[in-house]
Scaffold this active site. Structure first.
Site, PDB file in Angstrom:
ATOM      1  N   ASP A 113      -4.123  -8.392  -6.246  1.00  0.00           N
ATOM      2  CA  ASP A 113      -3.779  -7.076  -5.730  1.00  0.00           C
ATOM      3  C   ASP A 113      -2.244  -6.998  -5.660  1.00  0.00           C
ATOM      4  OD1 ASP A 113      -3.976  -4.681  -4.041  1.00  0.00           O
ATOM      5  OD2 ASP A 113      -3.405  -6.035  -2.409  1.00  0.00           O
ATOM      6  N   ASP A 115       0.131  -4.370  -3.501  1.00  0.00           N
ATOM      7  CA  ASP A 115       0.756  -4.107  -2.197  1.00  0.00           C
ATOM      8  C   ASP A 115       0.134  -4.951  -1.090  1.00  0.00           C
ATOM      9  OD1 ASP A 115       2.695  -1.668  -2.429  1.00  0.00           O
ATOM     10  OD2 ASP A 115       0.999  -1.231  -3.725  1.00  0.00           O
TER      11      ASP A 115
HETATM   12  O1  LIG Z   1      -4.296  -1.805  -4.257  1.00  0.00           O
HETATM   13  P1  LIG Z   1      -2.883  -1.967  -3.810  1.00  0.00           P
HETATM   14  O2  LIG Z   1      -1.979  -2.491  -4.873  1.00  0.00           O
HETATM   15  O3  LIG Z   1      -2.780  -2.752  -2.532  1.00  0.00           O
HETATM   16  O4  LIG Z   1      -2.399  -0.468  -3.492  1.00  0.00           O
HETATM   17  C1  LIG Z   1      -2.885   0.222  -2.350  1.00  0.00           C
HETATM   18  C2  LIG Z   1      -1.870   1.246  -1.926  1.00  0.00           C
HETATM   19  O5  LIG Z   1      -0.632   0.532  -1.847  1.00  0.00           O
HETATM   20  C3  LIG Z   1       0.545   1.292  -1.575  1.00  0.00           C
HETATM   21  O6  LIG Z   1       0.523   1.685  -0.226  1.00  0.00           O
HETATM   22  C4  LIG Z   1       0.597   0.592   0.674  1.00  0.00           C
HETATM   23  O7  LIG Z   1       1.856  -0.086   0.525  1.00  0.00           O
HETATM   24  C5  LIG Z   1       3.011   0.723   0.839  1.00  0.00           C
HETATM   25  C6  LIG Z   1       4.258  -0.085   0.521  1.00  0.00           C
HETATM   26  O8  LIG Z   1       4.279  -1.288   1.201  1.00  0.00           O
HETATM   27  C7  LIG Z   1       2.933   1.147   2.319  1.00  0.00           C
HETATM   28  O9  LIG Z   1       4.042   1.976   2.641  1.00  0.00           O
HETATM   29  C8  LIG Z   1       1.629   1.911   2.546  1.00  0.00           C
HETATM   30  O10 LIG Z   1       1.491   2.217   3.917  1.00  0.00           O
HETATM   31  C9  LIG Z   1       0.425   1.082   2.104  1.00  0.00           C
HETATM   32  O11 LIG Z   1      -0.773   1.823   2.184  1.00  0.00           O
HETATM   33  C10 LIG Z   1       0.656   2.460  -2.522  1.00  0.00           C
HETATM   34  O12 LIG Z   1       1.781   3.220  -2.163  1.00  0.00           O
HETATM   35  C11 LIG Z   1      -0.604   3.286  -2.528  1.00  0.00           C
HETATM   36  O13 LIG Z   1      -0.503   4.319  -3.481  1.00  0.00           O
HETATM   37  C12 LIG Z   1      -1.765   2.367  -2.934  1.00  0.00           C
HETATM   38  O14 LIG Z   1      -2.971   3.121  -2.968  1.00  0.00           O
END
Ligand SMILES: O=P(O)(O)OC[C@H]1O[C@H](O[C@H]2O[C@H](CO)[C@@H](O)[C@H](O)[C@H]2O)[C@H](O)[C@@H](O)[C@@H]1O
Length: 391
Positions: A113, A115
């Site tokens: 994954d 983020d």
């Molecule tokens: O499947 P992933 O790669 O984990 O993506 C899921 C979401 O990740 C991002 O949002 C998350 O991380 C951001 C940066 O650290 C944070 O600000 C946010 O609160 C988290 O939800 C991304 O911006 C999303 O579009 C993804 O769906």
């Protein structure tokens, strides 16, 4: 240790839950009924006081560092539950030998994954950079194993962060899959250039919804709408909690005209997705098939993730009875992963031990070392590094 190739912690039966402690796996609340199944992530669109309370709780719980959990942790309330949870989901570092043994004679395929797993969680989604150290580690893993990034982000964006052309990328929660032009030299199937977009007919609809959500939510300070191509994220990490319900209502009001879209929740984010039966778990299966490992017993998929959406992949591993699911979390969570990576004690104690192995000349099958490091970010900004050792 292994059930037909599934790597699970041995001492599962030995979980000791103190009789008076709150039940395990309350996180994330609310849930329909106690049990082992992970709460379905599709959110109810109805109204009503109870439901509103549920929404707020759910929105709070989407970040494991929300104030209530942090206070409970500081007061030591969570300690017992955490210890019991760790028995069920031991540290991947501590179980390193088990993981190595399980990989014997098997082709490891790595799924990561982005983020919260490769990059720390930060306030600004556009600034969720991956460190150079992490990039080097992932490059090193990909040199030896087929490696895929599986993200909720749009594929181009996650590629801009990771910048490694030799990887497979599954963006938009697996709805946009692309492999390296040459394929992977480690796989059974040699064909390169995988491209799979099962939700392409939703593109115009997603564009429309994205624009409506931008327009509708622009009056909420801190709200951010992100176009992830086959899905849309509405972030509330920087929104004052008092406005959460207003924001949720806005999102629901836009979505009521789109019955073919559904709403799920990630970490401080609403995710709008097509209703098609496709998720990170399906992407994992698709990639294994494309790589030539559809019905193989000699493959060991390793999936590492931190979010609710990664549970779909953990579930697939459980269903296949194959592989290693590792949840990155420093809080007890309802999960189908077998192992965990947390911080910070583990990072400081476990990493040197693991690092020793990196330096050691090894004989035998390929081995994986999983290294967990932490950032200063107090919101579960867990980094971990994967190093691979060849024979
Ligand atoms: O499947 P992933 O790669 O984990 O993506 C899921 C979401 O990740 C991002 O949002 C998350 O991380 C951001 C940066 O650290 C944070 O600000 C946010 O609160 C988290 O939800 C991304 O911006 C999303 O579009 C993804 O769906």
């Amino acid at each position: 240790m292994t059930k037909q190739g599934m790597v699970v912690p041995v001492p599962e039966a030995a979980v000791a839950v103190p009789p008076n402690s709150a039940p395990l796996f309350q996180y994330p609340p609310p849930r329909a009924a106690p049990g082992v199944a992970v709460r379905k992530k599709c959110l109810q669109m109805g109204a009503g006081a109870g439901r509103i309370g549920g929404w707020v709780e759910s929105m709070r719980a989407s970040s494991p560092t929300h104030a209530k959990a942090a206070a409970a942790l500081a007061a030591g309330v969570e300690e017992e539950r955490y210890a019991a949870w760790m028995v069920k989901h031991p540290s991947a570092l501590a179980m390193f030998d088990q993981l190595v043994a399980a990989s014997k004679g098997k082709q490891i395929v790595v799924f990561l994954d982005y983020d919260g797993t490769l990059s720390p969680i930060v306030d600004d989604p556009d600034a969720a950079y991956m460190s150079d150290t992490m990039r080097r580690a992932v490059r090193s893993v990909a040199k030896h194993f087929p490696t895929a990034i599986v993200s909720g982000r749009c594929r181009d964006k996650v590629f801009e962060f990771v910048k490694l052309a030799e990887l497979y990328y599954a963006g938009s929660h697996g709805m946009d899959i692309k492999g390296p032009a040459k394929g992977s030299r480690h796989t059974k199937a040699k064909g390169g250039g995988v491209l799979f977009q099962p939700a392409s007919q939703f593109l115009p609809m997603i564009e429309q919804v994205h624009d409506s959500l931008v327009e509708k939510t622009k009056c909420i300070p801190g709200a951010k709408v992100e176009n992830n191509k086959f899905c849309v994220s509405v972030h509330f990490r920087c929104v004052d909690e008092k406005s959460w319900i207003t924001l949720a209502d806005m999102v629901k009001s836009v979505l009521k005209d789109y019955p073919k879209l559904k709403l799920t929740q990630g970490r401080m984010v609403f995710e709008v997705r097509p209703t098609i039966k496709w998720d990170k778990g399906k992407a994992l299966e698709f990639l294994l098939e494309s790589l030539g490992y559809a019905d193989c017993t000699d493959v060991l998929p390793v999936y590492i993730g931190d979010d609710r959406t990664d549970e779909d992949a953990f579930k697939v591993l459980r269903k296949r009875g194959q592989g290693v699911g590792i949840l990155v979390s420093k809080h007890p969570k309802d999960t189908c992963a077998s192992y965990s990576l947390q911080e910070p004690a583990e990072a400081s104690d476990g990493v040197p031990a693991a690092a020793c192995r990196v330096g050691a000349p090894l004989q035998g099958p390929p081995q994986v070392v999983i290294q967990s490091t932490t950032t200063d970010d107090d919101r579960a900004g867990i980094n971990y590094t994967l190093y691979m050792l060849n024979i």
